[in-house]
Scaffold this motif. Structure first.
Motif, PDB file in Angstrom:
ATOM      1  N   MET A   1       0.901  -1.107   0.044  1.00 54.63           N
ATOM      2  CA  MET A   1      -0.206  -0.097  -0.020  1.00 54.63           C
ATOM      3  C   MET A   1       0.869   1.176  -0.133  1.00 54.63           C
ATOM      4  SD  MET A   1      -3.208   1.071   2.539  1.00 54.63           S
ATOM      5  CE  MET A   1      -2.797   2.217   3.716  1.00 54.63           C
ATOM      6  N   ILE A   2       0.422   2.147  -0.887  1.00 56.08           N
ATOM      7  CA  ILE A   2       1.203   3.558  -0.766  1.00 56.08           C
ATOM      8  C   ILE A   2       0.484   4.474  -0.149  1.00 56.08           C
ATOM      9  CG2 ILE A   2       2.368   5.137  -2.562  1.00 56.08           C
ATOM     10  CD1 ILE A   2       3.397   1.980  -2.648  1.00 56.08           C
ATOM     11  N   GLU A   3       1.397   5.234   0.670  1.00 58.56           N
ATOM     12  CA  GLU A   3       0.704   6.431   1.124  1.00 58.56           C
ATOM     13  C   GLU A   3       1.774   7.454   1.190  1.00 58.56           C
ATOM     14  OE1 GLU A   3      -0.339   5.841   5.465  1.00 58.56           O
ATOM     15  OE2 GLU A   3       0.799   3.875   5.101  1.00 58.56           O
ATOM     16  N   LEU A   4       0.991   8.991   1.485  1.00 56.41           N
ATOM     17  CA  LEU A   4       1.846  10.002   1.368  1.00 56.41           C
ATOM     18  C   LEU A   4       1.485  10.554   2.882  1.00 56.41           C
ATOM     19  CD1 LEU A   4       1.252  12.009  -1.579  1.00 56.41           C
ATOM     20  CD2 LEU A   4       3.070  10.386  -1.317  1.00 56.41           C
ATOM     21  N   ARG A   5       2.552  11.169   3.610  1.00 59.84           N
ATOM     22  CA  ARG A   5       2.397  11.815   4.849  1.00 59.84           C
ATOM     23  C   ARG A   5       3.241  12.854   5.261  1.00 59.84           C
ATOM     24  NH1 ARG A   5       6.812  10.803   7.712  1.00 59.84           N
ATOM     25  NH2 ARG A   5       7.386   8.447   8.121  1.00 59.84           N
ATOM     26  N   ARG A  57       6.068  15.870   0.959  1.00 56.24           N
ATOM     27  CA  ARG A  57       5.429  14.437   1.631  1.00 56.24           C
ATOM     28  C   ARG A  57       6.368  13.459   1.235  1.00 56.24           C
ATOM     29  NH1 ARG A  57       2.547  17.714   3.602  1.00 56.24           N
ATOM     30  NH2 ARG A  57       0.111  17.842   3.306  1.00 56.24           N
ATOM     31  N   ALA A  97       2.337   7.401  -5.939  1.00 52.37           N
ATOM     32  CA  ALA A  97       2.512   8.736  -5.078  1.00 52.37           C
ATOM     33  C   ALA A  97       2.289   9.938  -5.862  1.00 52.37           C
ATOM     34  CB  ALA A  97       4.151   8.631  -4.698  1.00 52.37           C
ATOM     35  N   GLU A 100      -1.311  10.690  -6.002  1.00 51.98           N
ATOM     36  CA  GLU A 100      -2.108  11.152  -4.736  1.00 51.98           C
ATOM     37  C   GLU A 100      -1.630  12.566  -4.496  1.00 51.98           C
ATOM     38  OE1 GLU A 100      -1.957   9.999   0.017  1.00 51.98           O
ATOM     39  OE2 GLU A 100      -1.602   8.484  -1.456  1.00 51.98           O
TER      40      GLU A 100
END
Length: 155
Positions: A1-5, A57, A97, A100
């Motif tokens: 799972m790819i996410e940005l923070r 991010r 990425a 998003e």
């Protein structure tokens, strides 16, 4: 799972490892002095994190820090940048990425640049809706030579 923070201070040593990889530098071609000097790297990220015009991010893949991405610049020149660690290339991480990231910033147009022979990066940008809009010759520090660069735009 790819996410940005949001970027955390603990991400910076990991980013330094990514940015200072000579093979990745060669592929990216257009590097800056902060890719080669840790003090300049730290100063660069301090400026980025303090600049309200930048949307930086951390990119995570299955919870692991694998890169960074950002939207930067004034509205009429807003650009995107990203750097994914070499062990994670070819897995769709950059595309996920960037997709998003551009969803977080409604500014259009957005601009991007890539070495003309960096087909992976060009493909990522095109999958995200960017289209080729120009070509130029620039000096690539990591290759110590003039190279062809392409410009892409997302409208």
């Amino acid at each position: 799972m790819i996410e940005l923070r949001e970027i955390r201070d603990s991400d910076l040593p990991v980013f330094w490892e990514h940015f200072s990889d000579p093979v990745a530098q060669h592929v990216a071609a257009v590097t800056r002095p902060y890719h080669y000097d840790r003090a300049l790297f730290d100063a660069h990220f301090a400026r980025i994190l303090a600049d309200p015009e930048v949307l930086p991010r951390t990119v995570l893949a299955d919870g692991e820090v694998v890169g960074q991405a950002a939207v930067f610049g004034p509205p009429d020149e807003r650009g995107v940048t990203y750097w994914i660690a070499r062990p994670h290339w070819g897995r769709g991480i950059a595309t996920a990425a960037l997709t998003e990231l551009i969803g977080l910033d409604p500014t259009r147009p957005l601009f991007a640049h890539a070495a003309a022979d960096n087909t992976g990066s060009i493909r990522v940008l095109q999958k995200c809706g960017f289209v080729l809009t120009g070509r130029d010759t620039i000096f690539a520090e990591s290759r110590a030579a003039e190279i062809d660069e392409v410009s892409l735009t997302l409208t």
